[in-house]
Design a protein around this motif. Structure first.
Motif, PDB file in Angstrom:
ATOM      1  N   THR A  10     -17.551  20.279  18.771  1.00  0.00           N
ATOM      2  CA  THR A  10     -16.310  19.839  18.740  1.00  0.00           C
ATOM      3  C   THR A  10     -16.032  18.457  19.234  1.00  0.00           C
ATOM      4  O   THR A  10     -16.597  18.058  20.106  1.00  0.00           O
ATOM      5  N   ASP A  11     -14.899  18.045  19.068  1.00  0.00           N
ATOM      6  CA  ASP A  11     -14.344  16.891  19.842  1.00  0.00           C
ATOM      7  C   ASP A  11     -13.434  17.368  20.711  1.00  0.00           C
ATOM      8  O   ASP A  11     -13.233  16.033  21.646  1.00  0.00           O
ATOM      9  N   ASP A  12     -13.152  18.503  20.888  1.00  0.00           N
ATOM     10  CA  ASP A  12     -12.212  18.809  22.217  1.00  0.00           C
ATOM     11  C   ASP A  12     -12.752  20.286  22.831  1.00  0.00           C
ATOM     12  O   ASP A  12     -12.401  21.323  22.257  1.00  0.00           O
ATOM     13  N   VAL A  13     -13.893  19.964  23.526  1.00  0.00           N
ATOM     14  CA  VAL A  13     -14.275  21.333  24.264  1.00  0.00           C
ATOM     15  C   VAL A  13     -13.354  22.138  24.871  1.00  0.00           C
ATOM     16  O   VAL A  13     -13.101  23.193  24.533  1.00  0.00           O
ATOM     17  N   VAL A  34     -18.990  18.246  29.088  1.00  0.00           N
ATOM     18  CA  VAL A  34     -19.064  18.269  27.653  1.00  0.00           C
ATOM     19  C   VAL A  34     -19.838  19.408  27.023  1.00  0.00           C
ATOM     20  O   VAL A  34     -20.292  19.548  25.893  1.00  0.00           O
ATOM     21  N   HIS A  49     -19.657  19.109  23.302  1.00  0.00           N
ATOM     22  CA  HIS A  49     -18.658  18.035  22.739  1.00  0.00           C
ATOM     23  C   HIS A  49     -19.690  17.194  21.640  1.00  0.00           C
ATOM     24  O   HIS A  49     -21.018  17.197  21.772  1.00  0.00           O
ATOM     25  N   SER A  50     -18.848  16.714  20.552  1.00  0.00           N
ATOM     26  CA  SER A  50     -19.565  15.729  19.566  1.00  0.00           C
ATOM     27  C   SER A  50     -20.732  14.636  20.294  1.00  0.00           C
ATOM     28  O   SER A  50     -21.548  14.438  19.514  1.00  0.00           O
ATOM     29  N   GLN A  51     -20.313  14.351  21.332  1.00  0.00           N
ATOM     30  CA  GLN A  51     -20.984  13.250  22.075  1.00  0.00           C
ATOM     31  C   GLN A  51     -22.483  13.715  22.290  1.00  0.00           C
ATOM     32  O   GLN A  51     -23.314  12.796  22.325  1.00  0.00           O
ATOM     33  N   THR A  52     -22.459  15.060  22.599  1.00  0.00           N
ATOM     34  CA  THR A  52     -23.908  15.765  22.862  1.00  0.00           C
ATOM     35  C   THR A  52     -24.978  15.672  21.621  1.00  0.00           C
ATOM     36  O   THR A  52     -25.999  15.578  21.956  1.00  0.00           O
TER      37      THR A  52
END
Length: 134
Positions: A10-13, A34, A49-52
């Motif tokens: 997700t973009d919003d954990v 994240v 998070h999508s960063q991961t």
């Protein structure tokens, strides 16, 4: 082999953690900002998070883009869960309904659009099928 977890990207954990804490009735473990895990005796739901996903390779997973997986939770009383969750679930797909395989199910979407099914085995065959499972 043991099934370890299902992870939602997700973009919003924080938003998804808040939602799933309400649905599952447990507090999330947050080893990093994240990443979170909601642990039940029968399963673990991880939220990342999508960063991961960059750690796994570019474009390996895309948040809020799932239309193929249904997260399913067996409950003791579907009607009671429906009443409890109705105030904060924004997108109902199906109110409690008896399915042909003997479960009473309700389906709704989380804030990212992922589909959840909370169900209760109600027929003799369905109850027997789940006997002994955690």
């Amino acid at each position: 082999m043991n099934f370890a977890s299902v992870r939602i990207i997700t973009d919003d954990v924080d938003r998804l953690v808040d939602f799933y804490e309400k649905v599952m009735g447990v507090s999330a473990e947050r080893p990093a900002p994240v990443f979170a895990e909601l642990v039940l005796p029968s399963c673990t739901l991880a939220i990342g998070h999508s960063q991961t996903t960059q750690l796994f390779g570019a474009d390996s997973a895309v948040g809020a883009n799932n239309r193929t997986v249904i997260l399913e939770f067996r409950v003791d009383d579907v009607e009671a869960e429906y009443a409890r969750l109705k105030p904060f679930v924004d997108h109902w797909v199906m109110e409690p309904t008896l399915m042909p395989w003997g479960n009473r199910s309700m389906l709704f979407r989380d804030p990212d659009g992922n589909l959840l099914n909370l169900f209760e085995p109600v027929t003799e065959d369905a109850i027997e099928r789940f006997r002994g499972r955690p």
